[in-house]
Design an enzyme around this catalytic site. Structure first.
Site, short mmCIF file in Angstrom:
data_model
loop_
_atom_site.label_atom_id
_atom_site.label_comp_id
_atom_site.label_asym_id
_atom_site.label_seq_id
_atom_site.Cartn_x
_atom_site.Cartn_y
_atom_site.Cartn_z
N HIS A 137 80.96 76.41 -54.45
CA HIS A 137 81.17 77.19 -53.23
C HIS A 137 79.84 77.79 -52.76
O HIS A 137 79.29 77.36 -51.75
CB HIS A 137 82.21 78.29 -53.47
CG HIS A 137 82.44 79.16 -52.28
ND1 HIS A 137 82.47 80.52 -52.36
CD2 HIS A 137 82.65 78.85 -50.99
CE1 HIS A 137 82.69 81.03 -51.15
NE2 HIS A 137 82.81 80.02 -50.30
N CYS A 161 82.68 85.35 -58.37
CA CYS A 161 82.14 85.72 -57.05
C CYS A 161 83.22 85.67 -55.97
O CYS A 161 83.39 86.61 -55.21
CB CYS A 161 80.97 84.83 -56.69
SG CYS A 161 79.54 85.04 -57.78
N HIS A 162 83.92 84.54 -55.87
CA HIS A 162 84.89 84.38 -54.79
C HIS A 162 86.23 83.82 -55.27
O HIS A 162 87.05 83.40 -54.46
CB HIS A 162 84.32 83.50 -53.67
CG HIS A 162 83.06 84.06 -53.10
ND1 HIS A 162 81.81 83.62 -53.49
CD2 HIS A 162 82.85 85.07 -52.21
CE1 HIS A 162 80.89 84.33 -52.84
NE2 HIS A 162 81.48 85.20 -52.07
N GLY A 163 86.42 83.75 -56.59
CA GLY A 163 87.73 83.40 -57.12
C GLY A 163 88.07 81.93 -57.25
O GLY A 163 89.24 81.59 -57.37
#
Length: 197
Positions: A137, A161-163
């Site tokens: 990502h 960080c963003h799952g």
């Protein structure tokens, strides 16, 4: 009646039969000068271009990391280690039979980035999963390789960080990551040594 008399011009050269003036071919001084000028320009261009191209080659410290060898003899089934290659983390995981079974049970067509576990491992070494430890990502380092780290709901890796959540084959299953964790070029030098790069 008067006869015309032929007078030869002393400044005019007689044509040479078969010479360059007659057939329009053959080297002339101007041709030689053109060839010499182009040759000197080519040598000059090479003298400028070669150092420019050479400075784009990788430095010695980068070449030293072009490939690394890792001893995998101490990685027990179900464990993983992190190492560094080309300044990026690499995860080496020894999958258990249950993790292999779990990865093989997932229909490949249902995946965002369809790859089977066999596509991501070497023949005969299906238990060894080697991936870059960089989330696809935004480049964070996922958790799950270290002892006691969160592995996410699919038992693989979890990016804090963003799952993004990866399964036991490091395939993206949930979250914003567009693709699976990258599998670098690697080869087995022996049953206990793997070369990455």
């Amino acid at each position: 009646m008067a006869t015309a008399e032929y007078v030869e011009d002393p400044n005019q050269r007689p044509p040479v039969i078969g010479g360059p003036e007659e057939d329009g071919q053959g080297p002339r001084r101007r041709d030689f000068l053109n060839i010499a000028a182009v040759s000197f320009a080519g040598v000059g261009a090479a003298a400028v271009v070669i150092p420019l191209v050479n400075q784009m080659n990788p430095s010695a410290d980068v070449l030293a990391l072009a490939s690394i060898e890792v001893d995998i003899s101490k990685i027990a089934p179900g464990q993983a280690i992190k190492t560094m290659w080309r300044k990026q983390p690499v995860f080496l995981r020894n999958l258990t039979p249950a993790e292999i079974k779990s990865a093989d049970a997932v229909p490949v067509a249902s995946l965002r980035d369809p790859q089977s576990l066999a596509d991501r491992t070497k023949p005969g070494k299906k238990n060894w999963l080697i991936t870059l430890g960089v989330c696809t990502h935004l480049g964070c380092v996922p958790l799950g390789a270290g002892e006691g780290e969160i592995k996410g709901e699919f038992g693989g890796y979890f990016c804090p960080c963003h799952g993004s959540v990866y399964d036991t084959a490091a395939r993206i299953r949930k979250g914003p990551a567009p693709t699976n964790l990258v599998v670098p070029e690697y080869s087995f030098k022996s049953d206990t040594v793997v070369q990455i790069g």
